[in-house]
Design a protein around this motif. Structure first.
Motif, PDB file in Angstrom:
ATOM      1  N   UNK A  56      73.794  43.038  51.685  1.00 29.70           N
ATOM      2  CA  UNK A  56      74.231  41.694  51.290  1.00 29.70           C
ATOM      3  C   UNK A  56      73.132  40.920  50.580  1.00 29.70           C
ATOM      4  N   UNK A  57      71.885  41.370  50.677  1.00 24.40           N
ATOM      5  CA  UNK A  57      70.780  40.676  50.008  1.00 24.40           C
ATOM      6  C   UNK A  57      70.868  40.784  48.489  1.00 24.40           C
ATOM      7  N   UNK A  58      71.722  41.655  47.993  1.00 29.05           N
ATOM      8  CA  UNK A  58      71.899  41.808  46.555  1.00 29.05           C
ATOM      9  C   UNK A  58      72.495  40.538  45.959  1.00 29.05           C
ATOM     10  N   UNK A  59      73.150  39.736  46.785  1.00 33.80           N
ATOM     11  CA  UNK A  59      73.751  38.501  46.272  1.00 33.80           C
ATOM     12  C   UNK A  59      72.717  37.562  45.683  1.00 33.80           C
ATOM     13  N   UNK A  60      71.434  37.764  46.016  1.00 31.14           N
ATOM     14  CA  UNK A  60      70.401  36.903  45.425  1.00 31.14           C
ATOM     15  C   UNK A  60      70.275  37.133  43.922  1.00 31.14           C
ATOM     16  N   UNK A  61      70.780  38.262  43.425  1.00 29.58           N
ATOM     17  CA  UNK A  61      70.749  38.545  42.001  1.00 29.58           C
ATOM     18  C   UNK A  61      71.936  37.931  41.270  1.00 29.58           C
ATOM     19  N   UNK A  62      72.861  37.355  42.017  1.00 31.27           N
ATOM     20  CA  UNK A  62      74.064  36.780  41.419  1.00 31.27           C
ATOM     21  C   UNK A  62      73.993  35.260  41.410  1.00 31.27           C
ATOM     22  N   UNK A  63      74.601  34.672  40.418  1.00 31.98           N
ATOM     23  CA  UNK A  63      74.712  33.215  40.352  1.00 31.98           C
ATOM     24  C   UNK A  63      76.114  32.848  40.821  1.00 31.98           C
ATOM     25  N   UNK A  64      76.239  32.613  42.133  1.00 28.60           N
ATOM     26  CA  UNK A  64      77.557  32.359  42.707  1.00 28.60           C
ATOM     27  C   UNK A  64      78.141  31.016  42.271  1.00 28.60           C
ATOM     28  N   UNK A  65      77.302  30.144  41.714  1.00 33.69           N
ATOM     29  CA  UNK A  65      77.841  28.873  41.216  1.00 33.69           C
ATOM     30  C   UNK A  65      78.719  29.109  39.985  1.00 33.69           C
ATOM     31  N   UNK A  66      78.543  30.267  39.343  1.00 35.87           N
ATOM     32  CA  UNK A  66      79.355  30.606  38.173  1.00 35.87           C
ATOM     33  C   UNK A  66      80.606  31.400  38.549  1.00 35.87           C
ATOM     34  N   UNK A  67      80.764  31.687  39.838  1.00 38.23           N
ATOM     35  CA  UNK A  67      81.919  32.442  40.317  1.00 38.23           C
ATOM     36  C   UNK A  67      82.901  31.467  40.958  1.00 38.23           C
ATOM     37  N   UNK A  68      84.154  31.602  40.594  1.00 39.25           N
ATOM     38  CA  UNK A  68      85.180  30.737  41.169  1.00 39.25           C
ATOM     39  C   UNK A  68      86.255  31.599  41.826  1.00 39.25           C
ATOM     40  N   UNK A  69      86.874  31.043  42.846  1.00 37.42           N
ATOM     41  CA  UNK A  69      87.978  31.717  43.532  1.00 37.42           C
ATOM     42  C   UNK A  69      89.272  31.091  43.024  1.00 37.42           C
ATOM     43  N   UNK A  70      90.158  31.931  42.527  1.00 33.27           N
ATOM     44  CA  UNK A  70      91.428  31.429  42.022  1.00 33.27           C
ATOM     45  C   UNK A  70      92.371  31.157  43.193  1.00 33.27           C
ATOM     46  N   UNK A  71      93.512  30.584  42.900  1.00 36.72           N
ATOM     47  CA  UNK A  71      94.507  30.292  43.939  1.00 36.72           C
ATOM     48  C   UNK A  71      95.026  31.561  44.599  1.00 36.72           C
ATOM     49  N   UNK A  72      94.963  32.686  43.872  1.00 39.81           N
ATOM     50  CA  UNK A  72      95.435  33.957  44.412  1.00 39.81           C
ATOM     51  C   UNK A  72      94.343  34.696  45.181  1.00 39.81           C
ATOM     52  N   UNK A  73      93.135  34.124  45.226  1.00 38.34           N
ATOM     53  CA  UNK A  73      92.034  34.732  45.961  1.00 38.34           C
ATOM     54  C   UNK A  73      91.168  35.650  45.125  1.00 38.34           C
ATOM     55  N   UNK A  74      91.447  35.750  43.842  1.00 37.94           N
ATOM     56  CA  UNK A  74      90.657  36.593  42.955  1.00 37.94           C
ATOM     57  C   UNK A  74      89.373  35.853  42.562  1.00 37.94           C
ATOM     58  N   UNK A  75      88.340  36.621  42.249  1.00 34.68           N
ATOM     59  CA  UNK A  75      87.069  36.037  41.830  1.00 34.68           C
ATOM     60  C   UNK A  75      86.949  36.097  40.317  1.00 34.68           C
ATOM     61  N   UNK A  76      86.693  34.961  39.718  1.00 35.58           N
ATOM     62  CA  UNK A  76      86.473  34.910  38.274  1.00 35.58           C
ATOM     63  C   UNK A  76      84.979  34.776  38.030  1.00 35.58           C
ATOM     64  N   UNK A  77      84.466  35.623  37.140  1.00 39.26           N
ATOM     65  CA  UNK A  77      83.055  35.550  36.782  1.00 39.26           C
ATOM     66  C   UNK A  77      82.182  36.542  37.529  1.00 39.26           C
ATOM     67  N   UNK A  78      82.701  37.168  38.566  1.00 43.03           N
ATOM     68  CA  UNK A  78      81.890  38.112  39.331  1.00 43.03           C
ATOM     69  C   UNK A  78      81.803  39.464  38.637  1.00 43.03           C
ATOM     70  N   UNK A  79      82.886  39.917  38.033  1.00 41.92           N
ATOM     71  CA  UNK A  79      82.893  41.225  37.379  1.00 41.92           C
ATOM     72  C   UNK A  79      81.828  41.301  36.300  1.00 41.92           C
ATOM     73  N   UNK A  80      81.713  40.244  35.511  1.00 38.53           N
ATOM     74  CA  UNK A  80      80.715  40.225  34.444  1.00 38.53           C
ATOM     75  C   UNK A  80      79.308  40.305  35.025  1.00 38.53           C
TER      76      UNK A  80
END
Length: 128
Positions: A56-80
């Motif tokens: 889970x420490x790998x999340x430090x390499x991600x900018x989670x402020x750029x990731x959003x959760x849609x109404x359906x629970x999908x993550x936008x911006x994480x795949x990129x």
């Protein structure tokens, strides 16, 4: 004439009610953002695990402020971000885990269910 005298009180009451409603709405926005951040982090950790990353420490390499959760629970911006991470740090992905106990490949007889008694060991030595 009495109607005009009651108006300032009505306006003040409305302003007070509006301020109270705005304060309550702000409180709800802050709570939503708190839970949204937690939901985003947990969903990102799940997606990382599904991508082959169990740390889970790998999340430090991600900018989670750029990731959003849609109404359906999908993550936008994480795949990129995962694709960029896979390109920058490929050693984090697809690493096979070692399983302990697999280092000894010698042929050994199966181990019986119970230990042998001293009499059985002596009999085996005598019989060859």
């Amino acid at each position: 004439m009495e109607d005009t005298q009651d108006r300032p009180n009505d306006i003040e009451a409305m302003q007070s009610a509006l301020q109270k409603a705005n304060a309550e709405a702000q409180k709800h926005r802050e709570q939503r953002n708190t839970y949204k951040g937690l939901a985003t982090r947990l969903a990102a950790e799940k997606a990382l695990s599904e991508a082959g990353l169990s740390n889970a420490k790998v999340t430090k390499y991600l900018d989670l402020s750029q990731v959003t959760v849609t109404d359906t629970g999908e993550l936008e911006g994480l795949t990129e971000q995962l694709d960029a991470l896979r390109e920058d740090l490929p050693e984090l992905f697809g690493v096979n885990k070692r399983v302990s106990g697999g280092g000894d490949a010698a042929d050994k007889p199966p181990v019986s269910g119970r230990p042998k008694s001293s009499a059985e060991l002596i009999a085996k030595q005598m019989n060859g």
